[in-house]
Design a protein around this motif. Structure first.
Motif, mmCIF file in Angstrom:
data_model
loop_
_atom_site.group_PDB
_atom_site.id
_atom_site.type_symbol
_atom_site.label_atom_id
_atom_site.label_comp_id
_atom_site.label_asym_id
_atom_site.label_seq_id
_atom_site.Cartn_x
_atom_site.Cartn_y
_atom_site.Cartn_z
ATOM 1 N N GLU A 140 1.195 -1.397 -0.034
ATOM 2 C CA GLU A 140 -0.368 -0.725 -0.122
ATOM 3 C C GLU A 140 1.236 1.061 0.184
ATOM 4 O OE1 GLU A 140 -2.616 -0.566 3.417
ATOM 5 O OE2 GLU A 140 -4.015 -1.743 2.637
ATOM 6 N N ARG A 204 0.242 8.002 -5.374
ATOM 7 C CA ARG A 204 0.336 10.083 -5.203
ATOM 8 C C ARG A 204 1.323 9.837 -4.266
ATOM 9 N NH1 ARG A 204 -3.595 11.225 -0.202
ATOM 10 N NH2 ARG A 204 -2.057 11.443 0.751
ATOM 11 N N ARG A 223 2.485 6.550 -1.923
ATOM 12 C CA ARG A 223 1.109 5.783 -1.794
ATOM 13 C C ARG A 223 0.594 5.386 -2.572
ATOM 14 N NH1 ARG A 223 -2.921 7.271 1.844
ATOM 15 N NH2 ARG A 223 -0.970 7.628 2.908
ATOM 16 N N TRP A 230 -12.342 0.736 -3.912
ATOM 17 C CA TRP A 230 -13.538 -0.109 -3.097
ATOM 18 C C TRP A 230 -14.547 0.109 -3.296
ATOM 19 C CZ3 TRP A 230 -9.226 -0.879 0.680
ATOM 20 C CH2 TRP A 230 -8.527 -1.420 0.890
ATOM 21 N N LEU A 235 -16.872 -2.537 1.013
ATOM 22 C CA LEU A 235 -16.015 -2.123 1.893
ATOM 23 C C LEU A 235 -17.043 -2.851 2.861
ATOM 24 C CD1 LEU A 235 -15.993 1.865 2.248
ATOM 25 C CD2 LEU A 235 -13.903 0.394 2.322
ATOM 26 N N THR A 240 -15.777 -3.638 7.488
ATOM 27 C CA THR A 240 -15.462 -1.900 7.915
ATOM 28 C C THR A 240 -16.432 -0.870 8.219
ATOM 29 O OG1 THR A 240 -13.206 -1.136 6.317
ATOM 30 C CG2 THR A 240 -14.717 0.208 6.542
ATOM 31 N N GLY A 264 -8.347 10.193 10.883
ATOM 32 C CA GLY A 264 -6.914 10.437 11.136
ATOM 33 C C GLY A 264 -5.825 10.091 9.787
ATOM 34 N N THR A 265 -4.782 10.291 10.075
ATOM 35 C CA THR A 265 -4.161 9.667 8.547
ATOM 36 C C THR A 265 -4.258 8.706 8.202
ATOM 37 O OG1 THR A 265 -2.736 11.721 9.201
ATOM 38 C CG2 THR A 265 -1.675 9.841 7.350
ATOM 39 N N ALA A 266 -4.338 8.277 6.645
ATOM 40 C CA ALA A 266 -4.718 6.956 6.155
ATOM 41 C C ALA A 266 -5.156 5.849 6.655
ATOM 42 C CB ALA A 266 -3.386 6.264 6.113
ATOM 43 N N SER A 267 -6.342 6.915 7.670
ATOM 44 C CA SER A 267 -7.954 5.746 8.131
ATOM 45 C C SER A 267 -8.777 4.979 6.887
ATOM 46 C CB SER A 267 -8.718 6.374 9.394
ATOM 47 O OG SER A 267 -9.138 7.865 8.554
ATOM 48 N N GLY A 268 -8.325 5.821 5.861
ATOM 49 C CA GLY A 268 -9.399 5.709 5.340
ATOM 50 C C GLY A 268 -10.325 5.992 4.595
ATOM 51 N N LYS A 269 -10.422 7.210 4.928
ATOM 52 C CA LYS A 269 -11.900 8.498 4.726
ATOM 53 C C LYS A 269 -11.251 8.383 3.188
ATOM 54 C CE LYS A 269 -8.454 12.024 6.501
ATOM 55 N NZ LYS A 269 -7.275 11.121 6.974
ATOM 56 N N THR A 270 -10.327 8.805 2.347
ATOM 57 C CA THR A 270 -10.488 8.831 0.949
ATOM 58 C C THR A 270 -11.390 7.739 0.017
ATOM 59 O OG1 THR A 270 -9.267 9.940 1.038
ATOM 60 C CG2 THR A 270 -9.642 9.712 -1.111
ATOM 61 N N SER A 271 -10.780 6.368 1.167
ATOM 62 C CA SER A 271 -11.732 5.713 0.285
ATOM 63 C C SER A 271 -13.306 5.421 -0.006
ATOM 64 C CB SER A 271 -11.158 3.735 0.757
ATOM 65 O OG SER A 271 -9.533 3.614 0.637
ATOM 66 N N ARG A 407 -10.091 -0.802 9.240
ATOM 67 C CA ARG A 407 -10.346 0.690 8.970
ATOM 68 C C ARG A 407 -11.878 -0.018 9.453
ATOM 69 N NH1 ARG A 407 -6.192 -0.285 6.996
ATOM 70 N NH2 ARG A 407 -4.791 1.811 6.013
#
Ligand SMILES: Nc1ncnc2c1ncn2[C@@H]1O[C@H](COP(=O)(O)OP(=O)(O)OP(=O)(O)O)[C@@H](O)[C@H]1O
Ligand SMILES: [Mg+2]
Length: 507
Positions: A140, A204, A223, A230, A235, A240, A264-271, A407
């Motif tokens: 990842e 990224r 990244r 997904w 999900l 999740t 938080g950082t890399a918590s899956g917000k964008t996904s 997540r």
């Protein structure tokens, strides 16, 4: 001579879940027939190691490689090379190298040439040392914190581990960071030492460029881009979130509400943002705004835009989120998706929401309280009236379940009211409970009440619809319908004719 065969997409192996890290010891092919990853627990250092097994070259082969690389780099215009397909590039490098070998009168056995060719491929077409890691489906994140320190990766199953790859000199690392910049089409220099961009495959990249002797030199993080994001059903499958949470969002998006995803950082917000976007009604006009391209929607009525940072010291050519967002509202969208809200663009976003455009976006914050605090205080400084246009906040979090890193959508919090002093009243219809690792729903949605009043639909009707959609989502997961386009098709079909879809799935 037989032609070169390189398979950069070998079959993805089914890897076992291994709870006890000290038992990890496995190997799989990354670039066939050349490179494998060997992942194992090293008891001496007490860490999991990701060892790249590349072909070993003899001293003679190394010197051949060096000569070929030197000559090739004079002949090849890399910009042109990376425009072609990988197969075409492999052919081109192969032909050119064989020509050079004849011209220079080098005596290289077929066996040696095959090995040498791997390195030519890796360094000219690929991303040098880390090319095999880039090709690893399970990786990842790739992180380099400077010279002479191992590169770390994050593995989908076995999480953080140290690799056997290192950059040994500042020069080697700076050259590599320049190459990264070039591949993202951006510019990096000592005067403008920060890089934030996307590789052609969508991954990224963040990098810093420095020659400061006190530091360990340049750094970079990649990244990796999962080619298709997904889907909502995936999900659910990852546990999740639960189908009811998605059904809830699905209803909300039918009635133009405003949703913020925090975490938080890399918590899956964008996904999560990308998954929720599946539920935006098919005919709605969607505009999205991001700093780097991460969103991937399966819809026609979508206008994606990416901000552009300036080149050089004068801010020539800069188009920031703020100005993009302002102009996007002029395009009269039904939905505005902002990849990540950080600063003053939040103000424009909330103004847009207040004037009837809906939005979904993400923001870095661990809880609703921190989120509201950040929105209320400078530099964003929203008024309570503007804050009230936000309907709900979804909080994503990393969570340890047993020994598994997961997540979770920890809670969905509705903003009921923000009073003139900025005090916020909230309601939490959905919660994930870490004690029993289950999701809970209290059936008291204030947003449903809002929708009911605003659109004159009875609450009962909304809950009936909510139940139908929850059942459908359960069924889709049961039938393992994970395909990106198929999922979108079913959701769109439901929009046109819900009963026929329910019938088709035996509901
Ligand atoms: N539900 C999930 N289950 C497991 N892994 C996930 C999940 N969602 C995202 N990930 C993985 O976590 C990483 C970060 O995901 P994502 O970019 O969505 O997070 P983010 O919170 O937006 O990160 P950032 O803070 O960098 O914006 C990605 O590698 C992604 O594949
Ligand atoms: Mg993000």
């Amino acid at each position: 001579m037989e032609p070169i065969k390189i398979d950069i997409n070998p079959r993805i192996p089914p890897l076992p879940k291994i709870e006890d890290k000290t038992k990890i010891n496995l190997r799989y092919t990354l670039i066939s027939p050349y490179v494998s990853a060997h992942i194992y627990w090293d008891p001496k250092i007490g860490e999991v190691i990701y060892n790249l097994e590349e072909p070993l070259l003899t001293e003679e082969e190394k010197s051949f490689l060096e000569i070929l690389e030197r000559n090739l780099s004079e002949m090849i215009n890399v910009d042109i090379v990376i425009q072609k397909t990988t197969d075409a590039m492999i052919n081109y490098i192969d032909k050119t190298s064989r020509l050079l070998i004849t011209e220079l009168g080098m005596k290289i056995s077929n066996q040696s040439y095959k090995k040498i060719f791997y390195y030519l491929f890796r360094d000219f077409i690929g991303l040098n040392k880390i090319e095999p890691i880039i090709k690893d489906y399970f990786i990842e994140d790739i992180e380099c914190n400077g010279v002479n320190t191992p590169i770390y990766v994050v593995h989908r199953l076995y999480r953080n581990m140290r690799t056997t790859v290192k950059y040994k000199t500042i020069e080697e690392l700076s050259n590599f960071v320049e190459k990264l910049a070039q591949r993202t089409g951006k510019y990096i220099s000592y005067a403008s030492p920060l890089l934030d961009g996307s590789l052609p495959d969508g991954s990224r990249v963040n990098a810093t460029y420095t020659k400061d002797v006190s530091s360990r030199g340049p750094t970079f993080t990649i990244r990796k881009f999962t080619k298709t994001p997904w889907t909502p059903i995936q999900l659910i499958n990852l546990k999740t979130l639960c189908p009811e949470m998605l059904a809830f969002f699905w209803i909300l998006l039918d009635y133009k509400t405003n949703i913020l995803i925090a975490g938080g950082t890399a918590s899956g917000k964008t996904s999560l943002l990308n998954a929720i976007a599946f539920f935006i009604p098919p005919e709605a006009r969607v505009v999205s705004i991001e700093d780097t391209k991460e969103l991937n929607l399966s819809r026609e009525n979508w206008l994606p835009s990416i901000s552009r940072s300036s080149v050089g010291l004068e801010k020539i050519g800069e188009v920031d989120l703020f100005s993009l967002l302002k102009s996007s509202f002029r395009q009269n969208p039904d939905y505005v998706i902002v990849g990540e809200v950080r600063g003053k663009e939040a103000f424009v976003l909330f103004q847009g929401m207040a004037s009837g455009h809906s939005s979904i976006s993400t923001m870095h914050a661990d809880s609703v309280n921190t989120l509201i605090k950040r929105l209320e205080t400078p530099p964003i400084e929203l008024s309570p009236t503007l804050l009230n246009t936000l309907d709900c906040v979804a909080i994503m979090t990393h969570a340890q379940v047993g020994k598994q890193e997961t997540r979770k959508l920890r809670e969905i919090v509705e903003i009921v009211n923000v009073d003139s002093k900025g005090v916020t009243l909230t309601n939490t219809p959905f919660k994930w409970d870490p004690k029993d690792n289950s999701f809970y729903f209290n059936k008291q949605s204030k947003v449903f009440e809002k929708i009911s009043k605003r659109y004159g639909i009875s609450i009962e009707k909304l809950y009936q619809e909510f139940d139908k959609r929850s059942k459908l989502l359960y069924e889709l997961q049961k039938r393992k319908i994970f395909d990106f386009h198929q999922t979108q098709k079913i959701i769109n079909q439901y929009h046109k004719s819900p009963d026929s879809v329910l019938r088709a799935f035996g509901l």
